[in-house]
Design an enzyme around this catalytic site. Sequence first.
Site, PDB file in Angstrom:
ATOM      1  N   TYR A 159      10.739  -2.844  -4.605  1.00 24.33           N
ATOM      2  CA  TYR A 159       9.902  -3.977  -5.037  1.00 24.33           C
ATOM      3  C   TYR A 159      10.688  -4.938  -5.927  1.00 24.33           C
ATOM      4  O   TYR A 159      11.220  -4.538  -6.968  1.00 24.33           O
ATOM      5  CB  TYR A 159       8.687  -3.445  -5.795  1.00 24.33           C
ATOM      6  CG  TYR A 159       7.701  -4.501  -6.222  1.00 24.33           C
ATOM      7  CD1 TYR A 159       6.684  -4.917  -5.367  1.00 24.33           C
ATOM      8  CD2 TYR A 159       7.787  -5.088  -7.479  1.00 24.33           C
ATOM      9  CE1 TYR A 159       5.770  -5.885  -5.758  1.00 24.33           C
ATOM     10  CE2 TYR A 159       6.876  -6.059  -7.883  1.00 24.33           C
ATOM     11  CZ  TYR A 159       5.875  -6.452  -7.011  1.00 24.33           C
ATOM     12  OH  TYR A 159       4.976  -7.417  -7.411  1.00 24.33           O
ATOM     13  N   SER A 309       7.661   5.299  -8.736  1.00 24.23           N
ATOM     14  CA  SER A 309       8.957   5.029  -8.108  1.00 24.23           C
ATOM     15  C   SER A 309       8.991   5.585  -6.695  1.00 24.23           C
ATOM     16  O   SER A 309       8.622   6.729  -6.443  1.00 24.23           O
ATOM     17  CB  SER A 309      10.074   5.660  -8.941  1.00 24.23           C
ATOM     18  OG  SER A 309      11.341   5.233  -8.501  1.00 24.23           O
TER      19      SER A 309
END
Length: 392
Positions: A159, A309
Amino acid sequence: MYRNSLKIISLIGFVILTNIANAQKPRARDIGIPFTGTPGKYNAITDVAGVEVGYSTIISGSGKDYIGKGPIRTGVTAIFPNGKANHHPVFANWYSLNGNGEMTGTTWITESGFLETPVMITNTNSVGTVRDAVLKWFVDKKWYNEDFWYTYPVVAETYDGFLNDIYGFHVKESNAYEALDSAKSGPLKEGNIGGGTGMMCLGFKGGTGTASRIITINNKQYTVGVLVQSNFGRRANLTIAGVPVGQALLDTLKTILVAPPQYKKDEGQGSIIVVVATDAPLLPHQLKRIAARVPLGVGIVGGRGENSSGDIFIAFSTANPDAFNRKDNTQVEMLANDQINPLFQATVEAVQEAIINAMVAADTMEGINGNKAYALPHDAVIRLLKKYNVVK
C-alpha cells in the site's frame, strides 16, 4: 604525441561520462554496511540465470491530493523466472507470514506446484488492472506455446497511499505492459522505482531492493536471488548489522504527515512482498520451506509481521526446465533435504540485504498533501555502526 594525448584524454573523459550516466545508486555495501555471505556478480535476483526484471515508474504532480489527478507516486514491477522470450512453468511455492495483503494465483501454485507466469508487484488498488493486463499481454505477444492455455497471473501488492493518490487508480494497462516489455537481466535499479516507488520502510523511505548469494553444495555452485518490495515496520525496530539504528534515529528526519490519506497511517502498518529465485534443483515442497525462511531475514532488520501488514513470499527454481509436461512422465532432480541448509542461510542473508539496499537507494519523497518520507541518512548510519565497532 600531442594529438595522441588529446585522444587519450578524450577517451578517458568519455569513459567517465559513460560511467556516470550508467551509474547505479549507492548500495548498502557501497556506503560501508557489512553483510555475511558471498553475493553474485550483480548482487541481484538476476544473478540467477534467466531471471529478468522490468519496471514502470509513475511520478507526477505535487501538493494537495485531488483524487484522480494526483500527485502520483506508484508503479509496477515484473519478474520473469526464465525470461520473457521463454515460456515454460517452473517449480514454485509460497508462504504468508501475515496475510493482510494479496498475491493472486497462489491457490493454483499450491495445487499444481508450478509458477506459469511472471510475478508482478504493484500497489494495493491496482492488482486487478495489472492482472488483466498480463493476460492481454500474453495474447498480444502470443506468449503461449500451445493452442489452448489458461494461466492465473501472479500479482502482489503493498500500500502506497501515504504518498500516492492511490484512489485515483493511476496504474494502467500500459504501465503493466511497460514493466513486462522492459524486463531484462543484469544490474537492477533500486529504491523509488517500479512497484516500490511510493513505499516506506521502518520509518524511512523504502521501495524496491535486491540481493543474491552464491553457495556450494556437494562441490556444485548454486545461486539464490531475492527481490523485495519493502513497505513495512516501525522505526524503533530498525536494525542494521545488529545495531539498533532505529532507536538511535527515533527523532531524526521524522515522517511528515501534513494531511492524512483515506485513513491515518500508524506505525507498523504496511507490507512486504519477497520473490526468491534459485537455480538449485528443489521441488515445490522444498520451495515452500525456502519461502518460510524469508521472515527470518525480515525479522533481523526489524519486521514483526504486524496485524495490518501483508507479508507474502514466493520462491521458485529455474532448475528442471523440462519438469512440466502434459502427456509424458518426466524425471526431475532434487537436492536431499539434508543438503539444503545453505539455501536457507542464503535466503535469510539475501532478504535482509535486499531490504537495506532498498532503503539505502531510496530518495526522500514528498507525495500527496505534502506528506514526506525521508531517505535513510547514510552518514548517520555509518557513524552508529562505527560506534558499535561494526565498521572500523
